[in-house]
Design a protein around this motif. Structure first.
Motif, mmCIF file in Angstrom:
data_model
loop_
_atom_site.group_PDB
_atom_site.id
_atom_site.type_symbol
_atom_site.label_atom_id
_atom_site.label_comp_id
_atom_site.label_asym_id
_atom_site.label_seq_id
_atom_site.Cartn_x
_atom_site.Cartn_y
_atom_site.Cartn_z
ATOM 1 N N PRO A 1 0.810 -1.232 0.000
ATOM 2 C CA PRO A 1 0.000 0.000 0.000
ATOM 3 C C PRO A 1 0.841 1.278 0.000
ATOM 4 C CG PRO A 1 -1.003 -1.603 1.453
ATOM 5 C CD PRO A 1 0.318 -2.183 1.008
ATOM 6 N N ASP B 1 -7.280 -0.222 -0.145
ATOM 7 C CA ASP B 1 -7.661 -0.120 -1.549
ATOM 8 C C ASP B 1 -7.192 1.203 -2.139
ATOM 9 O OD1 ASP B 1 -9.372 1.735 -0.427
ATOM 10 O OD2 ASP B 1 -11.203 0.624 -0.871
ATOM 11 N N TYR C 1 -6.466 -3.983 -2.955
ATOM 12 C CA TYR C 1 -5.121 -4.464 -3.279
ATOM 13 C C TYR C 1 -5.123 -5.979 -3.493
ATOM 14 C CZ TYR C 1 -3.544 0.140 -1.779
ATOM 15 O OH TYR C 1 -3.364 1.484 -1.660
#
Length: 186
Positions: free
Chosen positions: A100, A132, A152
């Motif tokens: 991330p 996300d 993800y």
């Protein structure tokens, strides 16, 4: 513990509190010496969603990190007596995005995402969170432009696309692959 892991453990604590974070360490034999490659990137202050582009590391910041790493390796015996060449670098655009924080550092950049069970998507990251991201996908043929939020977990591979010019914002450039090297004789 491998030599790479030992060097990584030693260096990760030394860079805490600075504006850089340790991404990767590799120690490779090169004849009578070794090459110690240290990849650093800008530490993120934000927690949660990132919606603004994060500035790439400057050469001065890479040089400061190089001095810190070099001094620490000189004081430690983790590499033994064999001479080494130290390379401290930023990741550059060729690095695949796998965590991330990688997506968060690349907000505003064009990426190609290979999705699990779906066609690849190319678009600009407009938001990246811890679970996300949102990608602005341009119109193609008869499909209108849209924003798509992807977890993800559905992304198999993600790469930044190099843009030499951008029609909508000419002052945003691809991240640098800044590099500083130091030869050390122990």
């Amino acid at each position: 513990m491998t030599r790479d892991a030992a060097v990584h453990e030693l260096l990760s604590g030394a860079l805490d509190g600075s504006d850089v974070v340790l991404e990767e360490v590799t120690v490779t034999p090169a004849g009578r010496r070794r090459v110690v490659k240290v990849v650093v990137d800008r530490a993120l202050d934000a927690t949660g969603d990132v919606t603004e582009q994060v500035e790439s590391l400057s050469l001065d910041e890479i040089a400061d990190a190089t001095r810190t790493v070099s001094d620490l390796l000189d004081e430690s015996d983790v590499l033994g007596e064999q001479p080494y060449t130290l390379e401290v670098t930023s990741p550059g655009v060729s690095r695949p995005l796998t965590a991330p924080r990688h997506f968060q550092r690349n907000v505003g950049r064009l990426v190609t995402l290979t999705l699990r069970d779906a066609a690849p998507v190319t678009g600009r990251i407009t938001r990246a969170g811890s679970e996300d991201l949102t990608v602005a996908i341009p119109a193609v043929k008869k499909v209108p432009a849209r924003d798509e939020t992807l977890s993800y977990a559905v992304i198999d591979r993600a790469e930044v696309q190099v843009e030499f010019s951008r029609k909508d914002d000419s002052d945003i450039t691809a991240p640098d692959d800044a590099d500083a090297s130091v030869d050390k004789e122990n």
